[in-house]
Write a protein that holds these residues in place. Structure first.
Motif, PDB file in Angstrom:
ATOM      1  N   LEU A 145       0.993  -0.909   0.327  1.00 48.32           N
ATOM      2  CA  LEU A 145      -0.046   0.453   0.301  1.00 48.32           C
ATOM      3  C   LEU A 145       0.558   1.106   0.165  1.00 48.32           C
ATOM      4  N   ALA A 146       2.110   1.535   0.877  1.00 44.92           N
ATOM      5  CA  ALA A 146       2.771   2.033   0.626  1.00 44.92           C
ATOM      6  C   ALA A 146       3.256   2.529  -0.679  1.00 44.92           C
ATOM      7  N   ASP A 147       3.667   2.091  -1.577  1.00 43.53           N
ATOM      8  CA  ASP A 147       4.184   2.192  -2.794  1.00 43.53           C
ATOM      9  C   ASP A 147       3.036   2.407  -3.414  1.00 43.53           C
ATOM     10  N   TYR A 148       2.090   2.153  -3.838  1.00 39.29           N
ATOM     11  CA  TYR A 148       0.999   2.144  -4.352  1.00 39.29           C
ATOM     12  C   TYR A 148       0.061   3.562  -3.901  1.00 39.29           C
ATOM     13  N   LEU A 149       0.256   4.122  -3.314  1.00 34.67           N
ATOM     14  CA  LEU A 149       0.030   5.462  -2.320  1.00 34.67           C
ATOM     15  C   LEU A 149       0.999   6.264  -2.547  1.00 34.67           C
ATOM     16  N   GLY A 150       2.348   6.359  -2.380  1.00 32.82           N
ATOM     17  CA  GLY A 150       2.852   7.066  -2.082  1.00 32.82           C
ATOM     18  C   GLY A 150       3.669   7.702  -1.003  1.00 32.82           C
ATOM     19  N   LEU A 151       3.423   6.378  -0.174  1.00 35.14           N
ATOM     20  CA  LEU A 151       4.511   6.524   1.188  1.00 35.14           C
ATOM     21  C   LEU A 151       5.563   6.319   1.682  1.00 35.14           C
ATOM     22  N   PRO A 152       6.271   6.831   3.277  1.00 36.26           N
ATOM     23  CA  PRO A 152       5.484   7.720   3.507  1.00 36.26           C
ATOM     24  C   PRO A 152       5.456   8.886   3.237  1.00 36.26           C
ATOM     25  N   ASP A 153       4.677  10.083   3.802  1.00 33.64           N
ATOM     26  CA  ASP A 153       4.524  11.812   3.554  1.00 33.64           C
ATOM     27  C   ASP A 153       4.035  11.853   4.464  1.00 33.64           C
ATOM     28  N   SER A 154       4.059  13.092   4.592  1.00 37.81           N
ATOM     29  CA  SER A 154       3.345  13.905   5.409  1.00 37.81           C
ATOM     30  C   SER A 154       2.686  15.139   5.644  1.00 37.81           C
ATOM     31  N   SER A 155       1.622  15.630   5.852  1.00 39.76           N
ATOM     32  CA  SER A 155       0.724  16.421   5.015  1.00 39.76           C
ATOM     33  C   SER A 155       1.660  18.000   6.491  1.00 39.76           C
ATOM     34  N   ILE A 156       1.649  18.564   5.786  1.00 43.14           N
ATOM     35  CA  ILE A 156       2.066  20.102   6.289  1.00 43.14           C
ATOM     36  C   ILE A 156       1.307  21.726   6.421  1.00 43.14           C
ATOM     37  N   GLU A 157       0.949  21.877   7.216  1.00 44.46           N
ATOM     38  CA  GLU A 157      -0.068  22.913   7.133  1.00 44.46           C
ATOM     39  C   GLU A 157       0.948  24.225   7.975  1.00 44.46           C
ATOM     40  N   LEU A 158       0.665  25.135   7.384  1.00 45.29           N
ATOM     41  CA  LEU A 158       1.461  26.354   7.253  1.00 45.29           C
ATOM     42  C   LEU A 158       0.280  28.058   7.953  1.00 45.29           C
ATOM     43  N   LYS A 159       0.746  28.452   9.238  1.00 45.06           N
ATOM     44  CA  LYS A 159       0.365  29.532   9.305  1.00 45.06           C
ATOM     45  C   LYS A 159       1.243  31.276   8.541  1.00 45.06           C
ATOM     46  N   LEU A 160       0.228  31.201   7.374  1.00 43.97           N
ATOM     47  CA  LEU A 160       1.106  32.265   6.596  1.00 43.97           C
ATOM     48  C   LEU A 160       0.882  33.903   6.948  1.00 43.97           C
ATOM     49  N   THR A 161       1.155  34.667   6.790  1.00 42.48           N
ATOM     50  CA  THR A 161       1.423  36.462   6.685  1.00 42.48           C
ATOM     51  C   THR A 161      -0.200  36.437   5.747  1.00 42.48           C
ATOM     52  N   PRO A 162      -0.507  37.630   5.615  1.00 41.41           N
ATOM     53  CA  PRO A 162      -1.674  38.230   4.593  1.00 41.41           C
ATOM     54  C   PRO A 162      -0.512  38.677   3.193  1.00 41.41           C
ATOM     55  N   ASN A 163       0.905  39.124   4.073  1.00 40.13           N
ATOM     56  CA  ASN A 163       1.083  39.185   3.071  1.00 40.13           C
ATOM     57  C   ASN A 163       1.904  38.540   1.840  1.00 40.13           C
ATOM     58  N   ARG A 164       2.215  37.402   2.417  1.00 38.07           N
ATOM     59  CA  ARG A 164       2.506  36.083   1.777  1.00 38.07           C
ATOM     60  C   ARG A 164       1.958  35.287   0.419  1.00 38.07           C
ATOM     61  N   ALA A 165       1.010  35.754   0.027  1.00 35.72           N
ATOM     62  CA  ALA A 165       0.361  35.565  -0.881  1.00 35.72           C
ATOM     63  C   ALA A 165       0.584  34.248  -2.220  1.00 35.72           C
ATOM     64  N   ASP A 166       2.601  34.871  -2.244  1.00 35.58           N
ATOM     65  CA  ASP A 166       2.339  33.774  -3.340  1.00 35.58           C
ATOM     66  C   ASP A 166       3.010  32.375  -2.601  1.00 35.58           C
ATOM     67  N   CYS A 167       2.599  32.096  -1.214  1.00 35.38           N
ATOM     68  CA  CYS A 167       3.286  31.310  -0.853  1.00 35.38           C
ATOM     69  C   CYS A 167       1.907  30.094  -0.727  1.00 35.38           C
ATOM     70  N   PHE A 168       1.140  30.599  -1.530  1.00 31.37           N
ATOM     71  CA  PHE A 168      -0.263  30.224  -1.107  1.00 31.37           C
ATOM     72  C   PHE A 168      -0.526  29.138  -2.341  1.00 31.37           C
ATOM     73  N   SER A 169       0.971  28.151  -2.461  1.00 33.47           N
ATOM     74  CA  SER A 169       0.908  27.389  -3.306  1.00 33.47           C
ATOM     75  C   SER A 169       2.212  26.833  -3.291  1.00 33.47           C
ATOM     76  N   VAL A 170       2.287  25.148  -3.645  1.00 34.81           N
ATOM     77  CA  VAL A 170       3.227  24.568  -3.694  1.00 34.81           C
ATOM     78  C   VAL A 170       4.477  25.117  -3.888  1.00 34.81           C
ATOM     79  N   ARG A 171       4.419  25.131  -5.371  1.00 28.76           N
ATOM     80  CA  ARG A 171       5.572  26.351  -5.784  1.00 28.76           C
ATOM     81  C   ARG A 171       5.902  27.612  -5.713  1.00 28.76           C
ATOM     82  N   GLY A 172       5.270  28.102  -5.108  1.00 27.41           N
ATOM     83  CA  GLY A 172       5.845  29.100  -4.526  1.00 27.41           C
ATOM     84  C   GLY A 172       6.657  28.737  -3.177  1.00 27.41           C
ATOM     85  N   ILE A 173       5.751  28.341  -1.925  1.00 28.31           N
ATOM     86  CA  ILE A 173       6.795  27.924  -1.268  1.00 28.31           C
ATOM     87  C   ILE A 173       8.473  27.260  -1.772  1.00 28.31           C
ATOM     88  N   ALA A 174       8.546  26.614  -2.928  1.00 27.48           N
ATOM     89  CA  ALA A 174       9.412  25.760  -3.222  1.00 27.48           C
ATOM     90  C   ALA A 174      10.856  26.697  -3.591  1.00 27.48           C
TER      91      ALA A 174
END
Length: 789
Positions: free
Chosen positions: A145-174
């Motif tokens: 199952l781990a191989d099929y679902l791409g695991l292990p992984d983690s879910s990360i939640e960020l608390k963003l300040t209003p000025n960092r609109a560019d980080c409301f995307s995975v690529r922006g965070i990258a």
């Protein structure tokens, strides 16, 4: 912003561990609010398929399943309501560990079971425990199952300040992670998809700067019923979004990856042209969630042949939504100005991911990239033939990044440390800035996604956070600090707080925003300041009184079995009479209910009344030496005969008394409440203290009792006594009030003590008799008083 760790690592190659990645994100200002590891221990859990499911002979809620795990059939006893033949689900084989549980062969109600079919919660992948985790029908049986679902992984939640609109995307965070780790962002494939037909809808812009760019594309022959691929569904799930259907999931996926909100329409339900304009008053549209929205010109509307079919930047329309039966799709991707979207969702009680991004600013160059990526995903998964991209643009209204000057001397001065030029340039270029060096520093142009870069200090902040705040040495500021002593002609606010706290009161802090209806209940409306962008309808205006919020806090405490409540607040009230500019006034207020004293055996219990609260207020006035005067109050929220306006030196400060019974009933209060509210500044003014010697001559006391009309307040009697007695009067005490037998009905007897003293000599009987005679004459003249026989 919530996302999958593995998804981020596909955009930026780093060797950091999960904990190091989380620490790096927080260190550069993207605070990690929650990190949930997923699928860390799934050894022995495989993809399986239920071949048959029969009712357990000894239990109504159990089924005996024959399960294909890739190496033969296993018999599993399962109680999940969705267990059925043909279902693909995770199977924990014998020996697998799920948390603290090791799977073993067992007999359940007499039937052998050789493993366990699992829910998402049992695997630690989700909170859903309602049934087995359903896998796609084509899931390869026997695959870990781990191989099929791409695991292990983690879910990360960020608390963003209003000025960092560019980080409301995975690529922006990258980009931020790459800059902080010295890595590079992986190249992204957004190559244009060639048009295979001429299918298109014309696009029109009629909202000016509010909607300067709109792109659309028709894709024909789509199989919308195709399931969302498991890799996409899992990334959405780990980002906090439930998969819905393929077309919807693709738009959500692109939004999370790139930061560009999108929408998919059923092409066959559109006539064209598609346009963007201001809504007209009274127009209505049925939204995706089924609610009917009534619009006004503040809303941006997406139209089809002038018919409103969606709300720009908020939510699509119900009548043109895509379903599994959709065969032809119209994709949209647009740029909307933040000012055109801010607050519109709250007016309708909506909060959407699209609005959350558009309110903070979305890269105006993203729509073309997003529509190409979404097209490629749809065609690869569901087939179809895309037409050409149709674009309408108003270049003069598109935001363009302006170059910002950055001086190396300014960087060193603000941060207190010199950072090498090469490091400054590396950081800025890694973040996507265009950098041109000159003699004093750099000319820096931010990328279009960085709406927050406007002044030199913004660039200094970028350098500091990526260089690392922990790499900047901590140094104490130099120089002498001048400490200004507080003035003696005003009591400080801290003394007020301590005094009220010493009198057994608790301080509260209430919202300065209140419900307009609450002020109307208090008859305190009319001068309120409305908010242009309220947090909610219940917080729509600025408060004109402290008491509504304070009494509401008292009511909540009383409703929770608090028999004695004493609260106070120092805060500002706001008013704007006749359209004038709002003015702020600092106030102090107190509200109390229940017993006058805490429960004890020493004194009989009684409820707090006007005079108890007056004592609290007088103790407050004593801090500044103020002498307060109390006059009957016409206040609409005060109890007639039990409330007064408070004056100091002829200036009205506020109100004290018991709340009107009708108001208490309207507020749902089952207890009597006494309260006061006063302007703070005039109460705290005090004259500069001046020392003078105590008189060495004895004082003389004379006690007098006068009969006056019941309607005459003591404050007026005291004023007459002080005026008549002159400078010889040191103090005036009211020690008895009597009405009853021996006193005519409608009258009262007031017994007072006059303390007389002179600083230069001993007063004689003649001096004292003259003062008594003057006081007697004044009271008879001013109030018709007579000495009580």
């Amino acid at each position: 912003m919530k996302f999958s760790e593995n998804w981020l690592r596909q955009h930026v190659r780093i060797d950091a561990t999960r904990e190091e990645l989380a620490a790096t994100l927080t260190a550069i200002g993207l605070e990690v609010e929650e990190l949930v590891p997923l699928g860390a221990q799934l050894d022995g859990v495989v993809v399986a398929r239920i071949v048959s499911a029969e009712k357990h002979p000894e239990a109504d809620r159990l089924q005996v399943c024959q399960v294909d795990a890739g190496n033969g059939l296993l018999q599993i006893v399962c109680g999940a309501p969705n267990a059925r033949p043909g279902l693909a689900a995770p199977l924990a084989t014998i020996g697998a560990k799920l948390g603290d549980i090791t799977i073993k062969a067992a007999r359940l109600r007499g039937v052998e079971s050789n493993g366990m079919l699992c829910s998402a919660k049992e695997l630690g992948l989700d909170a859903d425990a309602s049934g087995l985790l359903e896998l796609p029908a084509d899931a390869p049986v026997g695959t870990p199952l781990a191989d099929y679902l791409g695991l292990p992984d983690s879910s990360i939640e960020l608390k963003l300040t209003p000025n960092r609109a560019d980080c409301f995307s995975v690529r922006g965070i990258a980009f931020d992670v790459a800059a902080a780790s010295g890595s590079e962002v992986v190249a992204f494939d957004a190559a244009p998809m060639p048009a295979l037909n001429d299918a298109a809808l014309p696009v029109e812009l009629q909202a000016g700067a509010d909607a300067p760019r709109y792109l659309g594309r028709v894709i024909e022959g789509v199989d919308a019923a195709r399931p969302t691929p498991v890799w996409m569904a899992e990334r959405l799930r780990r980002s906090g979004i439930r998969p819905v259907s393929l077309l919807v999931d693709v738009t959500q996926y692109v939004m999370l990856e790139l930061g560009q909100p999108m929408h998919a329409f059923d092409r066959d339900l559109l006539k064209g042209p598609v346009g963007v304009r201001r809504a007209r008053s009274g127009e209505r549209v049925k939204l995706l969630d089924g609610r009917e929205a009534t619009l006004d010109p503040q809303f941006l509307a997406i139209t089809d042949a002038d018919r409103v079919v969606a709300l720009a930047g908020l939510m699509g329309g119900f009548d043109t939504r895509v379903t599994d039966a959709t065969g032809n799709v119209f994709l949209e991707a647009a740029h909307f100005a933040p000012a055109a979207i801010i607050g519109r969702g709250r007016k309708l009680g909506l909060h959407t991911d699209a609005a959350h991004r558009f309110e903070r600013g979305v890269d105006p160059e993203l729509p073309r990239q997003a529509i190409e990526v979404a097209t490629r995903l749809i065609v690869e998964i569901a087939g179809g033939a895309p037409g050409p991209v149709t674009e309408a643009v108003l270049p003069e209204h598109l935001p363009r990044p302006q170059p910002v000057r950055l001086r190396r001397a300014r960087v060193a001065r603000v941060l207190g440390v010199a950072i090498a030029d090469a490091e400054v340039e590396r950081i800025l270029r890694a973040l996507g800035f265009t950098v041109a060096a000159d003699a004093e520093g750099w000319q820096v142009t931010p990328p279009t996604r960085r709406f927050d870069i406007a002044i030199e200090e913004d660039l200094v902040e970028e350098v500091a956070r990526i260089h690392g705040y922990d790499a900047i040495p901590a140094t104490l500021p130099g120089g002498a600090t001048r400490i200004a002593p507080p003035g003696e002609n005003r009591v400080d606010d801290g003394s007020v707080r301590r005094q009220l706290a010493a009198r057994d009161c608790l301080e509260t802090i209430n919202y300065a925003f209140v419900d307009a209806g609450l002020l109307a209940t208090w008859n305190a409306d009319g001068d309120e300041v409305p908010l242009a962008n309220p947090l909610s309808a219940e917080l729509g205006v600025m408060r004109t009184l402290l008491l509504p919020g304070l009494v509401a806090a008292l009511a909540r405490n009383a409703a929770r079995q608090q028999p004695r409540v004493r609260l106070f607040e120092l805060g500002k009230v706001f008013a704007a009479a006749n359209g004038s500019a709002p003015r702020e006034t600092q106030r102090v207020a107190m509200a109390a209910s229940g017993h006058a004293a805490a429960e004890q055996w020493g004194v009989p219990a009684r409820n707090i009344d006007f005079h108890d609260l007056k004592g609290d207020l007088d103790s407050l006035a004593a801090l500044s030496g103020a002498s307060l005067e109390y006059r009957p109050s016409p206040s609409p929220w005060g109890h007639p005969g039990r409330s007064a306006d408070v004056f100091r030196d002829g200036e009205r400060l506020g109100w004290i008394g018991q709340l009107h019974p009708r108001l208490q009933q309207a507020l749902g209060l089952d207890v009597d409440v006494v309260a006061f509210e006063l302007d703070l500044e005039p109460l705290l003014r005090r004259p500069l203290p001046r020392a003078r010697p105590l008189s060495k001559y004895p004082s003389v006391r004379r006690d007098l009792a006068f009969v006056v009309a019941e309607s005459v307040p003591w404050a007026e009697v005291a004023a007459s006594v002080r005026a008549a007695a002159g400078p010889a009067l040191r103090d005036l005490l009211l020690f008895d009030r009597y009405a009853g037998k021996g006193v005519e009905s409608g009258f009262k007897s007031l017994a007072m003590g006059l303390i007389l003293q002179d600083e230069s000599r001993t007063l004689t009987d003649r001096d004292v008799d003259a003062v008594v005679a003057a006081v007697t004459a004044a009271l008879q003249r001013d109030h018709g008083a007579a000495i009580r026989a």
